[in-house]
Design an enzyme around this catalytic site. Structure first.
Site, mmCIF file in Angstrom:
data_model
loop_
_atom_site.group_PDB
_atom_site.id
_atom_site.type_symbol
_atom_site.label_atom_id
_atom_site.label_comp_id
_atom_site.label_asym_id
_atom_site.label_seq_id
_atom_site.Cartn_x
_atom_site.Cartn_y
_atom_site.Cartn_z
ATOM 1 N N THR A 1 51.586 14.910 6.731
ATOM 2 C CA THR A 1 51.859 15.790 5.582
ATOM 3 C C THR A 1 50.628 16.594 5.269
ATOM 4 O O THR A 1 49.511 16.168 5.580
ATOM 5 C CB THR A 1 52.165 14.915 4.340
ATOM 6 O OG1 THR A 1 53.282 14.120 4.598
ATOM 7 C CG2 THR A 1 52.433 15.759 3.130
ATOM 8 N N ASP B 1 53.888 20.985 2.568
ATOM 9 C CA ASP B 1 54.638 21.449 3.740
ATOM 10 C C ASP B 1 56.001 20.764 3.689
ATOM 11 O O ASP B 1 56.305 20.059 2.725
ATOM 12 C CB ASP B 1 53.879 21.114 5.030
ATOM 13 C CG ASP B 1 53.950 19.635 5.371
ATOM 14 O OD1 ASP B 1 54.307 19.299 6.512
ATOM 15 O OD2 ASP B 1 53.663 18.812 4.467
ATOM 16 N N ARG C 1 57.608 19.055 6.577
ATOM 17 C CA ARG C 1 57.966 18.304 7.793
ATOM 18 C C ARG C 1 57.874 16.802 7.539
ATOM 19 O O ARG C 1 56.841 16.312 7.067
ATOM 20 C CB ARG C 1 57.029 18.692 8.930
ATOM 21 C CG ARG C 1 57.197 17.846 10.182
ATOM 22 C CD ARG C 1 56.218 18.219 11.248
ATOM 23 N NE ARG C 1 56.600 19.473 11.904
ATOM 24 C CZ ARG C 1 55.962 19.974 12.963
ATOM 25 N NH1 ARG C 1 54.932 19.336 13.466
ATOM 26 N NH2 ARG C 1 56.347 21.092 13.510
ATOM 27 N N LYS D 1 58.856 17.580 -0.624
ATOM 28 C CA LYS D 1 57.777 16.627 -0.901
ATOM 29 C C LYS D 1 57.237 16.752 -2.313
ATOM 30 O O LYS D 1 56.379 15.970 -2.718
ATOM 31 C CB LYS D 1 56.639 16.838 0.091
ATOM 32 C CG LYS D 1 57.081 16.568 1.506
ATOM 33 C CD LYS D 1 55.944 16.529 2.473
ATOM 34 C CE LYS D 1 56.507 16.534 3.877
ATOM 35 N NZ LYS D 1 55.498 16.490 4.914
ATOM 36 N N GLY E 1 52.406 9.920 2.850
ATOM 37 C CA GLY E 1 52.430 8.519 3.238
ATOM 38 C C GLY E 1 53.839 8.141 3.658
ATOM 39 O O GLY E 1 54.554 8.942 4.225
ATOM 40 N N SER F 1 47.751 13.955 6.306
ATOM 41 C CA SER F 1 47.046 14.106 7.588
ATOM 42 C C SER F 1 46.443 15.501 7.717
ATOM 43 O O SER F 1 45.448 15.699 8.396
ATOM 44 C CB SER F 1 47.996 13.831 8.745
ATOM 45 O OG SER F 1 49.093 14.716 8.678
ATOM 46 N N ASP G 1 47.479 21.010 12.019
ATOM 47 C CA ASP G 1 47.747 19.577 12.053
ATOM 48 C C ASP G 1 49.122 19.353 12.649
ATOM 49 O O ASP G 1 50.083 19.999 12.264
ATOM 50 C CB ASP G 1 47.679 19.017 10.617
ATOM 51 C CG ASP G 1 48.107 17.572 10.564
ATOM 52 O OD1 ASP G 1 48.888 17.223 9.668
ATOM 53 O OD2 ASP G 1 47.653 16.796 11.420
ATOM 54 N N SER H 1 52.055 18.088 10.255
ATOM 55 C CA SER H 1 52.619 18.969 9.223
ATOM 56 C C SER H 1 53.237 20.169 9.896
ATOM 57 O O SER H 1 52.807 20.594 10.973
ATOM 58 C CB SER H 1 51.535 19.462 8.277
ATOM 59 O OG SER H 1 50.707 18.405 7.895
#
Lengths: 253, 272
Positions: B40, B56, B58, B72, B86, B168, B205, B208
């Site tokens: 995330t 984001d 995903r 999210k 998480g 992340s 990343d 994400s």
């Protein structure tokens, strides 16, 4: 399957590393721990050549032991090399390259080793050491200009290598690369390139615990190598939210 | 599990009963099951008039993208929203739970909820589970005391910050914030910076991706901009479309098997 049990013990020493029957005992791996380490190195191509940046810190675990470690060095006439990771291994690599350059100079044939050759040599060295389970614990950035052609590449400790317009090692990959990807463009002027690098170095200074506020910038063009004197960046701590952070939220900081 | 007296209330929090047995099993060589971290990038920043949150969209299950466009940014109160990173189940459950607790509290006090209330409820719940509830949150809102932005970690510690990133992709997003954040941003500048930070996470990343969600909270007004930016459109769309009319597929042979009619005897109802 004794080596399977060794795997569990080896994991305690260096998490994620896998042993195979070639390595007989766990004691073969006294070379797996780095002791004095340098943090990220950044590099990017600009109009006249290549520019590298690194701080001058050598950490001994969580202690900042050495504060004047030069991690950017010129190699021959056409290349500069920056290293992160174990400092003693970097010094060993410099000795190997010294022998290589002197041997090349002794031919006295007007030819000299360029950045591509140095990159290829280092890649072979790193990969072969890794195959013998005795790696040189470094991530190297190789950059240079030869015959008007700019070259910038990276070699990791397991022999991974690639070439790109902007590279970074260690934490730089996570913090600096996103900024470089967004803001790098072809034919940047020297001032723009330095500004971009300083932006990245500042973020690393704030967010990497092993970074120190003492940097060197090395540039290489067709006219030769210049490595700057050490200097510091200005940091900003004046956010009003930092004045009294736990106001209204006891127990947080 | 320890036996609980019928009339004693069930105490919440992590139960330490099995810890010694788990330690013994690990010593014998058994591997504990791992936890899946959903990648995330979530961010929050304080601007002139309030708080802006971004995320984001995903949701990953290991290497697979489970949901291309999940939400999210969770609702806590009309003036408080919370981004979660998480384990998705943990973030959903804990924000839902605290949101209900806040509503009950609003009925009881007759006042607008405060961000520190949500913060204290979250941190005490997460601490009592000793980090096993894997929820890393960016909590933001505007109440009578002003705009607030906090980060909450799975073990229960909190930070109060002018700008924050979690997940992340937090390093990629933090790189953008550290180089471009300044105090007193306007609404447009704030949204622009949040989008830049989330896009940095999306493109740098692997955990994400997909779209950018933004939530702008100011005094008296909250705007939830779902899919504010869609920087990953589908690149190739077949011009022919996907309808397959009769006659598209060549029939090579036909075989029809009539099904035998089976008599079902009526059974008696089951005797209990």
């Amino acid at each position: 399957m004794e080596w399977a049990k060794d795997n569990i013990r080896a994991n305690a020493i260096a998490p994620g590393l896998i042993l195979t029957p070639l390595a007989k005992t766990v004691s073969d791996f006294h070379r797996w721990n780095p002791y004095v380490t340098g943090t990220s190195v950044l590099g990017l191509k600009y109009k006249d050549g290549i520019i590298l940046a690194a701080d001058m810190g050598g950490s001994y675990g969580s202690t900042l032991r050495y504060k004047s470690v030069e991690r950017l060095k010129p190699i021959g006439k056409h290349t500069i090399l920056g290293a992160s990771g174990e400092i003693s291994d970097f010094q060993e690599i410099l000795r190997y390259l010294d022998e290589l350059i002197i041997y090349d100079l002794m031919w006295d044939d007007g030819n000299s080793l360029g950045p591509k050759e140095v990159h290829s040599y280092l890649n072979r060295v790193m990969y072969n050491r890794r195959n013998k389970f005795n790696p040189l614990w470094n991530s190297l950035v190789v950059g240079g200009v030869k015959n008007g052609q700019k070259y910038l590449g990276m070699v990791g400790m397991i022999g991974t290598h690639y070439e790109d317009n902007h590279v970074a090692t260690g934490f730089g990959n996570h913090l600096a690369r996103p900024i470089m990807r967004a803001e790098w463009h072809e034919d940047m002027s020297f001032e723009d390139a330095v500004k971009l690098l300083e932006k990245c170095l500042l973020v690393l200074l704030y967010r990497d615990r092993s970074a120190i506020n003492k940097f060197q910038i090395a540039k290489i063009t067709k006219d030769g190598v210049t490595i700057s004197e050490p200097y510091a960046l200005k940091t900003f701590w004046g956010f009003s939210a930092f004045q009294n952070p736990s106001k209204g939220a006891e127990g947080s900081w | 599990m320890a036996k609980v007296m019928a009339d004693a209330p069930q105490k919440g929090g992590f139960s330490f009963d099995l810890c010694r047995r788990n330690e013994m099993l690990v010593k014998k060589g058994i591997q504990l099951p791992g936890f899946r971290k959903t990648g995330t990038t979530i961010v929050g920043l304080i601007f002139l008039d309030g708080v802006i949150l971004g995320a984001d969209t995903r949701a990953t299950e290991g290497p697979i993208v489970a949901d291309k466009n999940c939400e999210k940014i969770h609702y806590m109160a009309p003036n408080i929203y919370c981004c979660g990173a998480g384990t998705a189940a943990d973030t959903e459950a804990v924000t839902d739970m605290v949101s209900s607790q806040l509503q009950l509290h609003r009925y009881s006090t007759g006042r607008e909820s405060r961000v520190v209330t949500a913060l204290t409820l979250l941190k005490s719940h997460l601490f009592s589970y000793q980090g096993y509830v894997s929820a890393a949150l960016v909590l933001g809102g505007v109440d009578v005391t002003g705009p607030h932005l906090h980060t909450v970690y799975p073990h229960g510690s909190t930070d109060t910050l002018p700008f924050a990133t979690m997940g992340s992709g937090s390093l990629a997003a933090m790189a953008v914030f550290e180089s471009k954040y300044k105090e007193g941003l306007t609404r447009e500048e704030g949204i622009q910076l949040v989008c830049e930070a989330i896009c940095s996470g999306i493109f740098n990343d692997l955990g994400s991706g997909s779209n950018v969600d933004v939530c702008v909270i100011t005094k008296g007004k909250t705007e939830y901009l779902r899919n504010h930016q869609l920087p990953n459109p589908r690149t190739y769309i077949s011009k022919r479309g996907y309808s397959f009319a009769k006659g598209h597929t060549e029939v090579l042979s036909t075989k029809i098997i009539p099904l035998k009619v089976v008599e079902v005897a009526e059974a008696d109802a089951m005797e209990e």
